[in-house]
Scaffold this motif. Sequence first.
Motif: not given
Length: 619
Positions: A69-75, A80-84, A104-109
């Motif tokens: 869930i911590g979708d921030y940091g270097v890179g 995440l843009l590619a995953a979107s 898997f990225w848990l995005k938003g809520s």
Amino acid sequence: MPPRILLCGDVFGRLNQLFKRVSSVNKSAGPFDALFCVGQFFPDSPEQLDEFMAYVEGSSQIPIPTYFIGDYGVGSAKVLLAASKDSANRGFKMDGLRVRENLFWLKGSGNFSLFGLSVAYLSGRKSPEGQQFGTYSQDDVDALRAIAEDPGIVDLASDIPAGFSDSIGSDSTLSELVQEIKPREGLEFFLVNRWHGMDTPDFTIFGETVHFKLCYHIAGTKGIYYTREPYSNVDAVHVTRFIGLASVGNKDKQKFIHALSPTPASTMSSTEIAMKTTNSTLSPYTLMEKSTSPKDVSKRSGDVMSDDQYWRYDVSQKRRRHDAGDGEKICFKFVSSGSCPRGEKCNFRHDGDARERYKRGVCFDFLNKGKCERGPDCSFKHSLQNEGDMPPSRRPGSENTRSKECWFCLSSPNVESHLIISIGENYYLALAKGPLVEDHVLIVPVEHMPSTLSLSSESEVELCRFQNSLQRYCKSQGKEVIFFEWVSIRGTHANLQAIPIPSSKAVMVEKAFNLAAQKMGFKFVSKNFDSISDGRKFLKTQADGESSLFYAEIPGGTILLHRVEEKVRFPAQFGREVLAGLLNMADNADWRNRKHNKEEEMKIVEDFKSRFQEYDPNC
């Protein structure tokens, strides 16, 4: 057998060390079903990026399904843009966007089911400025508020920061959010990135404290491992267990991975849910309330829940300073739950009439401000009239009750008449605002009615003519048309959506809807009929006015129907999101991403009219 889950603190991109430890634990005590990571997942320095990208790009393997869930940091932005943009992630997705196999990225809520556990999450950090990644939006917070009112069971929640001490800081909106969610039974895990802001070490972890029955509240970002005794929740029978996890590879060698095997709340009896351990304590929230005096509040406002959060959570601090006095505003906590922990100390109005209207489905913003900025996206009523108490002459459908706020009433000043394509006696056809695809239109009752299923049989004849005309038109374009409607018990003015899709995709429609339903935890009732009118007759028998329902009329005469209980949360844009996924156009799932200016809309309408003219039943 209960699922076996691993929990991890901040990763900071140190995936070699993380997965080495996971493989070791999995070999000695596994197998484990999934890994959930709280806190910052991406690297905090460029030096760590090569190691991290090796896993993202596939040269290094990820041993078990991993959710973060911590979708921030270097890179993070690049990954995440590619995953979107990945076609596999488009459409209706709440169970994680696939970054690569087992990641898997848990995005938003959102809220989804995993191994029988119900998982709720809020991803990112609070930010006054909207950013594409790494922060959560007000819509994300609103969605979790809706979960708090949902009577269903949530076993695991993720990434919801709030604050517990001076050194940690406080997020009043999220502090209130965690407390609102607490009364719900069944949240076994609540994962968050940050710690809470209470004046007690008990609650120093923002994610682990989820006031749900037998709930595990998991948090990171503070770099330490911490657990507390289970605590009882106010107005709820279950207890909550809090776990704070250190970061991967921390110098103090504090624990950064934790194993659990929780029994899904949905399989537990009420007696099991209510069981308490001998070492359980009172809720830290309660202790904080009692120990903080008014003088303390003035000195250390960051330690306690701010009065601001008891008004409306989507209004900025700047606006509140200039608006009317707080006493004129309504307490959201009181209106939504019937009580307010601040009692007479609350600076906002505890309005019993507003509470009753809110229970009948009236929009809180409409009650509090006299208007709602969500417009047609709002699923609540924008009227103070109680339909059950009205004489027949003033019930929906009459001129007197057509709300000035309604976007669809032809007599309303808010109706955008330039979108209208064709008008009949009982229905009109209009271009959809922010259309998913070309020729996306709405069939709208002329009368102010909550659903197309509530109109008379005579009106049905005209509706079927519109549907048949659209089918013939779409076939001439090499397409099929999907009709669907969200029939909410809080509905105001109905609209039946009609979305064309390529004929080659028609065979995949039912599978797409069923897959989305499976991810939401329900199964459609499927019926086949020889004609549209026969299918509509069946649908009218299912609309009892006591519960909401969603239905779709798909090619081949099939109707998919799902009845939604009163307090169960269901996405109003479900149908659109499913078709956006089917058509590989995730960006179009939100109508706001497809908005046109008035001149563009007028041209689109004129072009459609010219193509549709020979099929228009009113020409």
